[in-house]
Design a protein around this motif. Structure first.
Motif, PDB file in Angstrom:
ATOM      1  N   CYS A   1       0.833  -1.187   0.000  1.00 33.82           N
ATOM      2  CA  CYS A   1       0.000   0.000   0.000  1.00 33.82           C
ATOM      3  C   CYS A   1       0.877   1.249   0.000  1.00 33.82           C
TER       4      CYS A   1
ATOM      5  N   CYS B   1      -0.202   3.251   3.693  1.00 32.15           N
ATOM      6  CA  CYS B   1       0.141   2.734   5.018  1.00 32.15           C
ATOM      7  C   CYS B   1       1.269   1.706   4.977  1.00 32.15           C
TER       8      CYS B   1
ATOM      9  N   CYS C   1      -4.427  -0.509  -0.037  1.00 29.78           N
ATOM     10  CA  CYS C   1      -4.950  -1.742   0.537  1.00 29.78           C
ATOM     11  C   CYS C   1      -6.429  -1.654   0.850  1.00 29.78           C
TER      12      CYS C   1
ATOM     13  N   CYS D   1      -7.470   4.047   2.582  1.00 26.46           N
ATOM     14  CA  CYS D   1      -6.177   4.483   2.057  1.00 26.46           C
ATOM     15  C   CYS D   1      -6.352   5.097   0.673  1.00 26.46           C
TER      16      CYS D   1
HETATM   17 ZN   LIG Z   1      -3.181   1.054   3.228  1.00 34.67          ZN
END
Ligand SMILES: [Zn+2]
Length: 84
Positions: A11, A14, A28, A32
Motif C-alpha cells: 500500500c 500505510c 490496501c 487508504c
Molecule cells: Zn493502506
C-alpha cells in the motif's frame, strides 16, 4: 473465464501488503485510497497553482484540454484531478 493475475502489493499510503488482481490499485483499502486521492489532488493543485501564469486569470477549455493531453489524461480526468 478470468485469468488469475493476483499479485502482492504494498500500500502506497500505510505500507501494508495486500493482494489484488487490479494492476491500477495501489492502496490496501478504500480508506487508504481516499487518502491517496486527496494527496494526488493536493499535489495537482499545488502544481497547478505554481505553474499558473499571473497574467491569465482563467484557462480556456482548449488550454486545459491541451494540458490534459500533455499529461496523458482525458479532459475529464484532468479536470477531476485538478478539482476544477
Ligand atoms: Zn493502506
Amino acid at each position: 473465464m478470468r485469468s488469475d493475475n493476483r499479485e502482492v502489493k504494498k500500500c502506497s499510503i500505510c505500507g501494508k501488503h495486500f493482494i489484488t488482481n487490479k494492476s491500477r490499485v495501489v492502496c490496501c483499502s478504500p480508506e487508504c485510497q481516499k487518502k491517496r486521492n486527496k494527496e494526488i489532488q493536493n499535489e495537482a493543485r499545488r502544481k497547478y497553482v505554481s505553474q499558473k501564469e499571473p497574467k491569465k486569470k482563467k484557462k480556456t477549455l482548449e488550454e486545459i484540454s491541451v494540458e490534459a493531453r500533455a499529461a496523458g489524461m482525458t479532459y475529464g480526468q484532468y479536470v477531476a484531478q485538478m478539482g476544477l
